[in-house]
Write a protein that holds these residues in place. Structure first.
Motif, short mmCIF file in Angstrom:
data_model
loop_
_atom_site.label_atom_id
_atom_site.label_comp_id
_atom_site.label_asym_id
_atom_site.label_seq_id
_atom_site.Cartn_x
_atom_site.Cartn_y
_atom_site.Cartn_z
N UNK A 174 45.59 -114.02 -7.20
CA UNK A 174 45.41 -113.02 -7.72
C UNK A 174 43.85 -112.94 -7.69
N UNK A 175 42.97 -111.98 -7.15
CA UNK A 175 41.81 -112.30 -6.91
C UNK A 175 41.08 -111.19 -7.49
N UNK B 198 38.65 -107.01 -3.33
CA UNK B 198 39.78 -107.06 -2.95
C UNK B 198 40.65 -107.57 -1.43
N UNK B 199 41.58 -108.11 -1.21
CA UNK B 199 42.09 -108.72 0.20
C UNK B 199 41.90 -107.43 0.84
N UNK B 200 42.09 -107.98 1.88
CA UNK B 200 42.44 -106.44 2.77
C UNK B 200 43.58 -106.19 3.09
N UNK B 201 44.02 -105.32 4.18
CA UNK B 201 45.54 -104.68 4.78
C UNK B 201 46.38 -106.12 5.01
N UNK C 154 49.90 -109.66 2.63
CA UNK C 154 51.24 -109.96 2.25
C UNK C 154 50.80 -111.30 0.40
N UNK C 155 49.53 -111.66 0.98
CA UNK C 155 49.01 -113.03 0.16
C UNK C 155 48.13 -112.28 -1.03
N UNK C 156 48.23 -111.24 -1.73
CA UNK C 156 47.55 -110.20 -2.00
C UNK C 156 48.41 -110.48 -3.60
N UNK C 157 48.21 -111.21 -4.85
CA UNK C 157 49.23 -111.41 -6.32
C UNK C 157 49.69 -109.87 -6.54
N UNK C 158 48.51 -109.10 -7.24
CA UNK C 158 48.41 -108.12 -7.70
C UNK C 158 49.51 -107.05 -6.61
N UNK C 159 49.44 -107.09 -5.44
CA UNK C 159 50.54 -106.03 -5.18
C UNK C 159 51.99 -106.89 -5.22
N UNK D 68 44.81 -103.90 -10.51
CA UNK D 68 44.67 -102.52 -9.87
C UNK D 68 46.08 -101.77 -9.42
N UNK D 69 46.60 -102.89 -8.69
CA UNK D 69 47.87 -101.87 -8.27
C UNK D 69 48.84 -102.04 -8.97
N UNK D 70 49.25 -102.15 -10.13
CA UNK D 70 50.07 -101.57 -10.42
C UNK D 70 49.98 -99.65 -10.66
N UNK D 71 51.37 -99.44 -10.92
CA UNK D 71 51.32 -97.89 -10.39
C UNK D 71 51.05 -97.27 -11.47
N UNK D 72 51.18 -97.82 -12.88
CA UNK D 72 50.66 -97.15 -14.71
C UNK D 72 49.61 -96.91 -14.77
#
Length: 380
Positions: free
Chosen positions: A172-173, A294-297, A301-306, A312-316
């Motif tokens: 969780x960066x 933030x973690x690069x593309x 796979x190691x990005x908790x937000x995604x 910041x990755x939340x759709x809402x």
């Protein structure tokens, strides 16, 4: 002990204090018209109060405590998101100890643990990665916190996880960088700063040149400093001498540790794993452009937000959480207020009942005031 005892020599301290007084007098500094020097490191803040440097220096020198504690500048929104992840079934949430008691609007990680969440204190991200190896049926999340000092260790851990293809480990960066908030403070017309004592540990990683804009664009001196009392006194003197002679430069007092161009291995690891966020929220400063990582593309796979669809990755989208009523963390963090001026200091906010991160973090300004003044300061 070499590199410690010689930086605590009383006779040298007296000589530096005398030189600081002469420089301050030459500038015309006084209690009514002080030279305002901001330290941008929580470790420096604690050292200043531990050794009583704020009381020893010339009355015309005022220390302003800046946003140099990465746990303290974390907004309540991010604490709430961490707690939300921790409370999810099947998650082992790991964190450094100084973030465990930081309150959000939905409680702290320690309170989440008391409520049944599997929250554990670790001493490095590699400890969290080892938990992921041992618990393949769990999702192990590490609370990635810190400035450029701790960012390389998290980056290197992600690289190890990718090489080993460990699927149940994420970060969780919340890693952030020092130069952007300095620029935000300098752009604030209400902030009156004459110079800076620059962070030693951060500069050990990034070197001294990321601060060049401070002298070049704003005409303010910055001296990267060590953490012993003579380090700080010499750095203050160097700032004053620049002001006295009409200079604005980036100088390195901590050259025994800080290389001019930083640590190339750490810089390479950060560049490989992270990229700048368009903006990131800071307590007391709001959203600051390009201030977070933030973690690069390639390592997504190691990005908790995604993985958890949060932050910041939340759709809402995200709604910032305001500070508790009466809490002045934002003003203290940005140098607008001393901790003792906060109406909650020592009353509604103590180390046992904290309202904000500055009272519980090991680098927080309020914690420094409390530790080295406590009840006396609260009563003033």
């Amino acid at each position: 002990m070499k590199y410690v005892e010689e930086f605590r020599d009383p006779s040298k301290a007296h000589a530096l204090l005398a030189a600081i007084a002469r420089a301050a007098d030459a500038i015309g500094a006084s209690a009514e018209n002080p030279i305002r020097i901001m330290e941008i490191c929580g470790g420096h803040t604690h050292a200043i109060f531990r050794y009583g440097l704020d009381k020893l220096v010339h009355e015309g020198v005022e220390f302003i405590h800046g946003p140099g504690c990465p746990v303290c500048v974390l907004p309540m929104t991010r604490v709430d998101e961490a707690v939300e992840i921790a409370r999810r079934p099947g998650v082992i949430f790991t964190s450094f100890g100084d973030a465990m008691r930081v309150p959000g609007s939905k409680g702290s990680l320690l309170q989440a643990k008391a409520g049944g969440a599997d929250v554990r204190t670790v001493y490095s991200p590699l400890d969290a990665l080892e938990l992921a190896r041992r618990n393949p049926d769990k999702e192990v999340v590490f609370f990635g916190l810190g400035f450029e000092t701790t960012t390389p260790s998290t980056a290197l851990t992600i690289q190890v996880a990718a090489r080993e293809q460990i699927p149940n480990f994420t970060i969780f960066c919340n890693h952030i960088t020092v130069p952007p908030p300095i620029k935000a403070l300098l752009d604030d017309p209400y902030m009156q700063l004459d110079g800076f004592v620059g962070p030693g540990h951060v500069s050990m990683v990034i070197g001294i040149h990321p601060y060049d804009f401070i002298a070049r664009d704003y005409g303010k001196p910055l001296v990267v400093a060590g953490f012993e009392p003579l380090d700080l006194l010499q750095s203050v003197l160097m700032v004053l001498e620049q002001i006295r002679t009409g200079r604005a430069e980036i100088e390195n007092q901590y050259a025994r540790v800080v290389p001019e161009h930083g640590n190339p291995v750490s810089i390479a690891a950060m560049a490989d794993v992270y990229e700048e966020r368009p903006s990131f929220e800071w307590r007391g400063l709001g959203e600051i452009d390009a201030s977070g990582l933030r973690i690069r593309d390639k390592y997504l796979a190691y990005d908790a937000e995604t993985k958890f669809g949060i932050g910041y990755a939340a759709s809402t989208g995200r709604t910032p959480v305001p500070e508790p009523e009466g809490c002045a963390c934002g003003k203290v963090m940005t140098g607008r207020m001393k901790p003792t001026a906060c109406p909650q200091f020592g009353r509604g906010c103590t180390p046992d009942t904290p309202l904000g991160a500055l009272m519980v973090s090991s680098e927080g300004a309020c914690a420094a005031y409390w530790t080295y003044g406590g009840a006396r300061l609260a009563a003033e």
